[in-house]
Each structure stands twice: as structure tokens, then as C-alpha cells.
Motif scaffolding. Structure first.
Motif, PDB file in Angstrom:
ATOM      1  N   SER A  38       4.764  82.513  69.933  1.00 33.22           N
ATOM      2  CA  SER A  38       4.386  81.197  69.461  1.00 33.22           C
ATOM      3  C   SER A  38       5.396  80.206  69.415  1.00 33.22           C
ATOM      4  O   SER A  38       6.386  80.377  69.699  1.00 33.22           O
ATOM      5  N   ARG A  39       4.807  78.980  69.148  1.00 36.56           N
ATOM      6  CA  ARG A  39       5.620  77.877  68.899  1.00 36.56           C
ATOM      7  C   ARG A  39       6.606  77.954  67.852  1.00 36.56           C
ATOM      8  O   ARG A  39       6.075  78.106  66.614  1.00 36.56           O
ATOM      9  N   GLY A  40       7.834  77.746  67.961  1.00 31.85           N
ATOM     10  CA  GLY A  40       8.706  78.205  66.877  1.00 31.85           C
ATOM     11  C   GLY A  40       8.731  77.176  65.839  1.00 31.85           C
ATOM     12  O   GLY A  40       8.430  75.804  66.238  1.00 31.85           O
ATOM     13  N   SER A  41       9.348  77.512  64.692  1.00 28.66           N
ATOM     14  CA  SER A  41       9.537  76.627  63.615  1.00 28.66           C
ATOM     15  C   SER A  41      10.580  76.883  62.634  1.00 28.66           C
ATOM     16  O   SER A  41      10.806  78.188  62.515  1.00 28.66           O
ATOM     17  N   ARG A  42      11.197  76.022  61.809  1.00 26.48           N
ATOM     18  CA  ARG A  42      12.240  76.438  60.792  1.00 26.48           C
ATOM     19  C   ARG A  42      11.496  77.360  59.785  1.00 26.48           C
ATOM     20  O   ARG A  42      12.213  78.379  59.367  1.00 26.48           O
ATOM     21  N   SER A  43      10.206  77.278  59.387  1.00 22.99           N
ATOM     22  CA  SER A  43       9.556  78.155  58.344  1.00 22.99           C
ATOM     23  C   SER A  43       9.264  79.624  59.155  1.00 22.99           C
ATOM     24  O   SER A  43       9.513  80.378  58.164  1.00 22.99           O
ATOM     25  N   GLN A  44       9.262  79.504  60.337  1.00 21.72           N
ATOM     26  CA  GLN A  44       9.024  80.853  60.966  1.00 21.72           C
ATOM     27  C   GLN A  44      10.485  81.635  60.899  1.00 21.72           C
ATOM     28  O   GLN A  44      10.451  82.967  60.224  1.00 21.72           O
ATOM     29  N   TYR A  45      11.523  80.989  61.143  1.00 22.72           N
ATOM     30  CA  TYR A  45      12.789  81.536  61.045  1.00 22.72           C
ATOM     31  C   TYR A  45      13.255  81.974  59.723  1.00 22.72           C
ATOM     32  O   TYR A  45      14.062  82.965  59.490  1.00 22.72           O
ATOM     33  N   GLY A  55      22.081  82.475  68.294  1.00 23.63           N
ATOM     34  CA  GLY A  55      21.360  82.303  69.671  1.00 23.63           C
ATOM     35  C   GLY A  55      20.311  82.038  70.108  1.00 23.63           C
ATOM     36  O   GLY A  55      19.782  81.903  71.196  1.00 23.63           O
ATOM     37  N   ASP A  56      19.391  81.544  69.026  1.00 25.53           N
ATOM     38  CA  ASP A  56      18.060  81.185  69.202  1.00 25.53           C
ATOM     39  C   ASP A  56      18.001  79.725  69.107  1.00 25.53           C
ATOM     40  O   ASP A  56      18.449  79.121  68.422  1.00 25.53           O
ATOM     41  N   HIS A  57      17.278  78.992  70.107  1.00 28.12           N
ATOM     42  CA  HIS A  57      16.945  77.571  70.063  1.00 28.12           C
ATOM     43  C   HIS A  57      16.152  77.232  69.134  1.00 28.12           C
ATOM     44  O   HIS A  57      16.329  76.314  68.509  1.00 28.12           O
ATOM     45  N   GLY A  58      15.307  78.103  68.706  1.00 25.71           N
ATOM     46  CA  GLY A  58      14.075  77.562  67.583  1.00 25.71           C
ATOM     47  C   GLY A  58      12.664  77.201  68.332  1.00 25.71           C
ATOM     48  O   GLY A  58      11.796  76.802  67.553  1.00 25.71           O
ATOM     49  N   ASP A  59      12.609  77.137  69.691  1.00 23.74           N
ATOM     50  CA  ASP A  59      11.531  76.744  70.462  1.00 23.74           C
ATOM     51  C   ASP A  59      10.238  77.681  70.307  1.00 23.74           C
ATOM     52  O   ASP A  59       9.095  77.420  70.504  1.00 23.74           O
ATOM     53  N   ILE A  60      10.876  79.035  70.499  1.00 24.80           N
ATOM     54  CA  ILE A  60       9.934  80.089  70.530  1.00 24.80           C
ATOM     55  C   ILE A  60       9.930  80.773  69.254  1.00 24.80           C
ATOM     56  O   ILE A  60      11.055  81.243  68.667  1.00 24.80           O
ATOM     57  N   GLY A  61       8.804  81.200  68.639  1.00 21.24           N
ATOM     58  CA  GLY A  61       8.653  81.719  67.333  1.00 21.24           C
ATOM     59  C   GLY A  61       8.053  83.229  67.335  1.00 21.24           C
ATOM     60  O   GLY A  61       8.454  83.864  68.664  1.00 21.24           O
ATOM     61  N   VAL A  62       7.569  83.876  66.843  1.00 17.84           N
ATOM     62  CA  VAL A  62       6.888  85.179  66.441  1.00 17.84           C
ATOM     63  C   VAL A  62       6.020  85.227  67.705  1.00 17.84           C
ATOM     64  O   VAL A  62       4.864  84.513  67.631  1.00 17.84           O
ATOM     65  N   GLY A  63       6.088  86.595  68.345  1.00 16.33           N
ATOM     66  CA  GLY A  63       5.039  86.719  69.258  1.00 16.33           C
ATOM     67  C   GLY A  63       4.870  85.723  70.671  1.00 16.33           C
ATOM     68  O   GLY A  63       3.888  85.701  71.149  1.00 16.33           O
ATOM     69  N   SER A  99      13.908  70.764  67.220  1.00 15.66           N
ATOM     70  CA  SER A  99      12.989  69.925  66.585  1.00 15.66           C
ATOM     71  C   SER A  99      13.781  68.517  66.401  1.00 15.66           C
ATOM     72  O   SER A  99      13.040  67.422  66.268  1.00 15.66           O
ATOM     73  N   HIS A 100      15.156  68.351  66.428  1.00 15.48           N
ATOM     74  CA  HIS A 100      15.853  66.993  66.424  1.00 15.48           C
ATOM     75  C   HIS A 100      15.845  66.674  64.810  1.00 15.48           C
ATOM     76  O   HIS A 100      16.421  65.395  64.511  1.00 15.48           O
ATOM     77  N   SER A 101      15.240  67.451  63.851  1.00 17.11           N
ATOM     78  CA  SER A 101      15.109  67.116  62.607  1.00 17.11           C
ATOM     79  C   SER A 101      15.723  68.052  62.030  1.00 17.11           C
ATOM     80  O   SER A 101      15.325  69.235  62.051  1.00 17.11           O
ATOM     81  N   PRO A 102      16.909  67.708  61.105  1.00 16.92           N
ATOM     82  CA  PRO A 102      17.550  69.066  60.411  1.00 16.92           C
ATOM     83  C   PRO A 102      16.894  69.221  59.093  1.00 16.92           C
ATOM     84  O   PRO A 102      15.876  68.632  58.586  1.00 16.92           O
ATOM     85  N   GLY A 103      17.273  70.435  58.657  1.00 13.44           N
ATOM     86  CA  GLY A 103      16.545  70.957  57.352  1.00 13.44           C
ATOM     87  C   GLY A 103      17.325  72.527  57.202  1.00 13.44           C
ATOM     88  O   GLY A 103      17.881  73.028  57.941  1.00 13.44           O
ATOM     89  N   ILE A 104      16.893  72.804  55.925  1.00 11.83           N
ATOM     90  CA  ILE A 104      17.113  73.878  55.392  1.00 11.83           C
ATOM     91  C   ILE A 104      16.174  74.716  54.545  1.00 11.83           C
ATOM     92  O   ILE A 104      15.330  74.055  53.845  1.00 11.83           O
ATOM     93  N   ASP A 105      15.512  76.016  55.061  1.00 12.43           N
ATOM     94  CA  ASP A 105      14.732  76.740  54.563  1.00 12.43           C
ATOM     95  C   ASP A 105      15.102  78.191  54.414  1.00 12.43           C
ATOM     96  O   ASP A 105      15.167  78.925  55.330  1.00 12.43           O
ATOM     97  N   ARG A 106      15.423  78.474  53.085  1.00  8.32           N
ATOM     98  CA  ARG A 106      16.053  79.659  52.674  1.00  8.32           C
ATOM     99  C   ARG A 106      17.127  80.128  53.666  1.00  8.32           C
ATOM    100  O   ARG A 106      18.088  79.390  53.817  1.00  8.32           O
ATOM    101  N   GLY A 107      17.036  81.115  54.653  1.00  9.14           N
ATOM    102  CA  GLY A 107      18.014  81.545  55.426  1.00  9.14           C
ATOM    103  C   GLY A 107      18.199  80.979  56.669  1.00  9.14           C
ATOM    104  O   GLY A 107      19.345  81.113  57.435  1.00  9.14           O
TER     105      GLY A 107
END
Length: 230
Positions: free
Chosen positions: A157-164, A147-155, A176-184
Motif C-alpha cells: 500500500s501507499r506508505g506513511s509515517r503513521s504506518q511505519y 533502508g526504507d524510503h517510506g513510499d511503500i507501506g504494508v502489503g 513526503s518532504h514533510s518532516p515529523g515524528i510519530d512514536r518510533g
């Protein structure tokens, strides 16, 4: 295919581009002039096309879930900042949607600011069978937060794959329109054209989706020249 092999949910991010009334063009006269000449300055038309797309691409055996996303929220930004006296093309919808949004705020006694896009769908395209995921509530499917788009991060802030990737829960995000996998965290690409007016220069965008199996396993699917690979 047997019914049990079909997906139960289609999770959609940034389904409304809001190009016609984008705040990014508010001070760009040349872009606004070009949109007018091309007939791309009509938010009513864009909303109708979006609603038609949602309904025509949602099979009877599954539910479409629209995730709260930054492009969808451009509609609310437009209601907050636009002057309908200076936008004759969209003035009627502005007033109709503003009234319905304010009316919904009255209904909940000001406890929540509703999503104008959801209001539009419910008012002008009832019975669409679409579910809207809000910014407040999680949406866990097979143990994965979807349910998270990924644009809003912790507190905030601007969201990112590394934050999630650092969160306790597994997730599938977009943005981001750019796919990837970072841990979970698995991040999908885009269903749009890969060259738009705001992504000049080299790009890592790709038409990539994520399949979430009932076991909780995830799989990125790349669409390349009309064919998919995994």
C-alpha cells in the motif's frame, strides 16, 4: 573535528530526481516543450550531475548509502515505457542502459530485476564508493531501520509515517518532504528547493535531516535560511 566525531554513513533518499524523463510529464506537451527550451530534457546530463554531486559530497571518512526510492525508480519506468525513436535527445543512453540492464538480468538468470541507476553508476562512474540499499534488504544502523524510503507501506500500500510508526522496529524514512515524528518513526524533509512545479499551494515541506547517534538516539535538524536548528 576528531575522526570519531564524524559520521560513518550518509543515507540518501531520492537522490536522482529524474525530472528530465519524468513519466508525470508523458502527456504534458507544454511541460515537455518548456523543459526542452530550458535544456532540462537530457537524462544523461542529469545523471552526470547526480553522480558528481554524490562523489563530491561524500567525504573520505564515510560511506554514502543510496536508498531505493520512487524518484530513483523513474529511470526504470522510463526504460519500460519510453520510445527512443521519439526521444532523440536521450536515445543513445536509452539503448546503452537498456542493454546493460538486460545483460544484468541474464547474469542472474532472471531472478532479480536490477536497478538501472545502480547499473549506470557502476558502469559510467566506477569506484564511486556508493552503497545501494535494495527494496528487499533492511539496513539497520544503531538499532534503527534506515533502508526504507517510506513510499511503500504494508502489503504494498501507499506508505506513511503513521504506518511505519506501528511497526516493531524504529525507523527513519523520507518520501513526503514533510518532516515529523510519530512514536518510533522519524521522517525527514527534503534537500530540494521548497517550491517545485508539482507542490502548488500551501506546503509543509522543509529542509530537514535526521542525525542518528551511535547510542540509537535520533535528532531532526532543520535548515532554515542556510542555518541549522534542532
Amino acid at each position: 573535528f576528531p575522526s570519531h566525531d564524524m559520521p560513518k554513513y550518509l543515507v540518501r533518499h531520492d537522490v536522482l530526481d529524474a525530472y528530465s524523463i519524468s513519466h508525470h510529464h508523458s502527456k504534458d506537451f507544454l511541460r515537455k516543450y518548456a523543459k526542452t527550451k530550458a535544456g532540462l530534457n537530457d537524462i544523461s546530463s542529469e545523471l552526470r550531475i547526480t553522480a558528481s554531486y554524490l562523489r563530491s559530497t561524500t567525504p573520505s571518512y564515510c560511506t554514502s548509502i543510496v536508498v531505493a526510492s520512487n524518484h530513483n525508480s523513474h529511470l526504470a519506468q522510463w526504460l519500460n515505457s519510453a520510445d527512443p525513436k521519439l526521444d532523440i535527445q536521450n536515445a543513445k543512453l536509452y539503448h546503452a542502459l537498456m542493454y546493460r540492464t538486460l545483460d544484468e538480468i541474464d547474469r542472474n538468470d532472471g531472478e532479480e530485476v536490477p536497478d538501472p541507476f545502480q547499473i549506470y553508476m557502476n558502469e559510467f562512474h566506477p569506484g564511486h564508493g556508493i552503497t545501494f540499499a535494495t527494496r528487499r534488504g533492511g539496513m539497520m544502523l544503531a538499532g534503527v531501520e534506515c533502508g526504507d524510503h517510506g513510499d511503500i507501506g504494508v502489503g504494498g500500500s501507499r506508505g506513511s509515517r503513521s504506518q511505519y510508526a506501528k511497526l516493531d522496529s524504529k525507523s527513519i524514512i523520507g518520501h513526503s518532504h514533510s518532516p515529523g515524528i510519530d512514536r518510533g518513526c522519524y521522517q525527514v524533509g527534503t534537500s530540494s528547493k521548497l517550491q517545485l512545479e508539482y507542490n502548488l499551494g500551501p506546503s509543509a515541506w522543509s529542509n530537514t535531516h535526521c542525525v542518528l547517534h551511535t547510542t540509537g538516539k535520533r535528532q531532526l535538524i532543520n535548515i532554515i535560511k542556510g542555518r541549522f536548528t534542532s
